[in-house]
Design an enzyme around this catalytic site. Structure first.
Site, PDB file in Angstrom:
ATOM      1  N   ASP A  67       0.810  -1.209   0.000  1.00 39.22           N
ATOM      2  CA  ASP A  67       0.000   0.000   0.000  1.00 39.22           C
ATOM      3  C   ASP A  67       0.849   1.268   0.000  1.00 39.22           C
ATOM      4  O   ASP A  67       2.072   1.222   0.180  1.00 39.22           O
ATOM      5  CB  ASP A  67      -0.962  -0.001   1.205  1.00 39.22           C
ATOM      6  CG  ASP A  67      -0.295  -0.469   2.512  1.00 39.22           C
ATOM      7  OD1 ASP A  67       0.949  -0.482   2.574  1.00 39.22           O
ATOM      8  OD2 ASP A  67      -1.017  -0.821   3.445  1.00 39.22           O
ATOM      9  N   ASP A 138      -7.546  -2.619  14.270  1.00 37.42           N
ATOM     10  CA  ASP A 138      -8.909  -2.932  13.835  1.00 37.42           C
ATOM     11  C   ASP A 138      -8.964  -4.181  12.956  1.00 37.42           C
ATOM     12  O   ASP A 138      -9.985  -4.467  12.343  1.00 37.42           O
ATOM     13  CB  ASP A 138      -9.520  -1.719  13.106  1.00 37.42           C
ATOM     14  CG  ASP A 138      -8.718  -1.303  11.869  1.00 37.42           C
ATOM     15  OD1 ASP A 138      -7.739  -2.011  11.512  1.00 37.42           O
ATOM     16  OD2 ASP A 138      -9.070  -0.281  11.257  1.00 37.42           O
ATOM     17  N   HIS A 140      -7.133  -4.688  10.223  1.00 38.92           N
ATOM     18  CA  HIS A 140      -6.865  -4.493   8.799  1.00 38.92           C
ATOM     19  C   HIS A 140      -5.569  -5.175   8.373  1.00 38.92           C
ATOM     20  O   HIS A 140      -4.645  -5.353   9.158  1.00 38.92           O
ATOM     21  CB  HIS A 140      -6.883  -3.005   8.404  1.00 38.92           C
ATOM     22  CG  HIS A 140      -5.738  -2.177   8.888  1.00 38.92           C
ATOM     23  ND1 HIS A 140      -5.889  -0.875   9.311  1.00 38.92           N
ATOM     24  CD2 HIS A 140      -4.406  -2.430   8.993  1.00 38.92           C
ATOM     25  CE1 HIS A 140      -4.710  -0.383   9.644  1.00 38.92           C
ATOM     26  NE2 HIS A 140      -3.800  -1.307   9.470  1.00 38.92           N
ATOM     27  N   GLU A 145      -9.616  -1.932   5.473  1.00 36.83           N
ATOM     28  CA  GLU A 145     -10.215  -1.654   6.768  1.00 36.83           C
ATOM     29  C   GLU A 145     -11.438  -2.548   6.985  1.00 36.83           C
ATOM     30  O   GLU A 145     -11.935  -3.157   6.027  1.00 36.83           O
ATOM     31  CB  GLU A 145     -10.645  -0.176   6.803  1.00 36.83           C
ATOM     32  CG  GLU A 145      -9.487   0.812   6.602  1.00 36.83           C
ATOM     33  CD  GLU A 145      -8.573   0.927   7.815  1.00 36.83           C
ATOM     34  OE1 GLU A 145      -8.595   0.026   8.685  1.00 36.83           O
ATOM     35  OE2 GLU A 145      -7.830   1.914   7.887  1.00 36.83           O
TER      36      GLU A 145
END
Ligand code: F6R
Length: 253
Positions: A67, A138, A140, A145
């Site tokens: 990313d 979270d 991810h 996400e």
């Protein structure tokens, strides 16, 4: 999923580097999927040491990063381009033409076509052999996400507030300076790698690790899809493993 619980960050880093080095010695033209963030830094340091002291050769390696933020110049200190050169690429012998990091400097309207090219490029070189992954609090992976389609491909994602808060520490604590969007490989893209290597360290990751390893498979914890991968290895330090309830391999070095 093969879960290996290790003593601490140092052991996690060394074991991860060993997985990669062993594969690299077997297959010199290894295609590596790489991650940024605090978690893999120690692994990169160990790979650099192996390159310098043991002659571990990266000259045929091809890399794809997971990313990149959208809107930061490549030379911005917090871009993932800068991160990768600083922590890894400038210290090993991967030719620049074999390195791929999503280009977050393109105009928004050009990014979808660019993402298709990125996917095509991964296929052209025969697919990713080992994909290194960190995990967000979270759940991810990459910047997928919670709520990301488990079949998603490389695309633009809006970052969760939690992720921007976590990453504000790199932007002088200023959440407004953290980009709102990123390009990320999709969950489906990640799952096509022949091996997944997930690293997690520290108590902040314990809940996400619990959900990933022992929870149900759900888009609300994208990392949980790893349960469906035929060759997924998670190297987790004791603190990040503290909520795990079942028995796992233990490697205390
Ligand atoms: C980074 C990435 C992210 C991080 C995750 C954990 O390329 O894809 O998913 O792996 O946010 O970050 P750290 O390691 O900083 O806790």
């Amino acid at each position: 999923m093969r879960v290996i619980i290790v003593k601490d960050y140092d052991r996690m880093s060394k074991l991860a580097a060993k997985f990669i080095a062993d594969e690299l010695r077997r297959k010199p033209a290894l295609v590596l999927g790489l991650a940024t963030g605090s978690t893999p830094i120690g692994m990169y340091q160990e790979l650099i040491r192996m390159h310098k002291e043991e002659g571990l050769d990266f000259s045929k390696v091809i890399t794809f990063n997971l990313d990149e933020y959208i809107g930061l110049p490549k030379d911005h200190p917090e871009s993932y381009h800068s991160f990768m050169w600083k922590h890894f690429f400038q210290h090993v012998n991967i030719p620049e033409s074999q390195i791929h990091i999503p280009d977050g400097t393109l105009p928004m309207e050009d990014i979808p076509a660019y993402c298709e090219w990125y996917e095509k490029r991964i296929k052209e070189v025969g697919g990713i052999d080992i994909q290194v992954l960190g995990i967000g609090r979270d759940g991810h992976i990459g910047f997928n996400e919670p709520g990301s389609s488990l079949g998603s491909r490389t695309r633009i994602k809006t970052l969760a507030r939690e992720t921007r808060e976590d990453n504000a520490r790199f932007f002088d604590g200023n959440i407004d300076a953290v980009p709102k969007y990123a390009i990320t490989m999709g969950v489906g893209t990640i799952m096509e790698a022949r091996m997944l290597l997930l690293l997690a360290s520290g108590p902040n990751k314990a809940e996400a690790v619990k959900k990933t390893v022992e929870g149900p498979i759900t888009a609300m914890c994208p990392a949980s899809i790893m349960q469906l991968h035929p060759k997924a290895v998670a190297i987790i330090d004791q603190e990040a493993a503290k909520y795990l309830e079942r028995e796992y391999e233990v490697d205390m070095g």
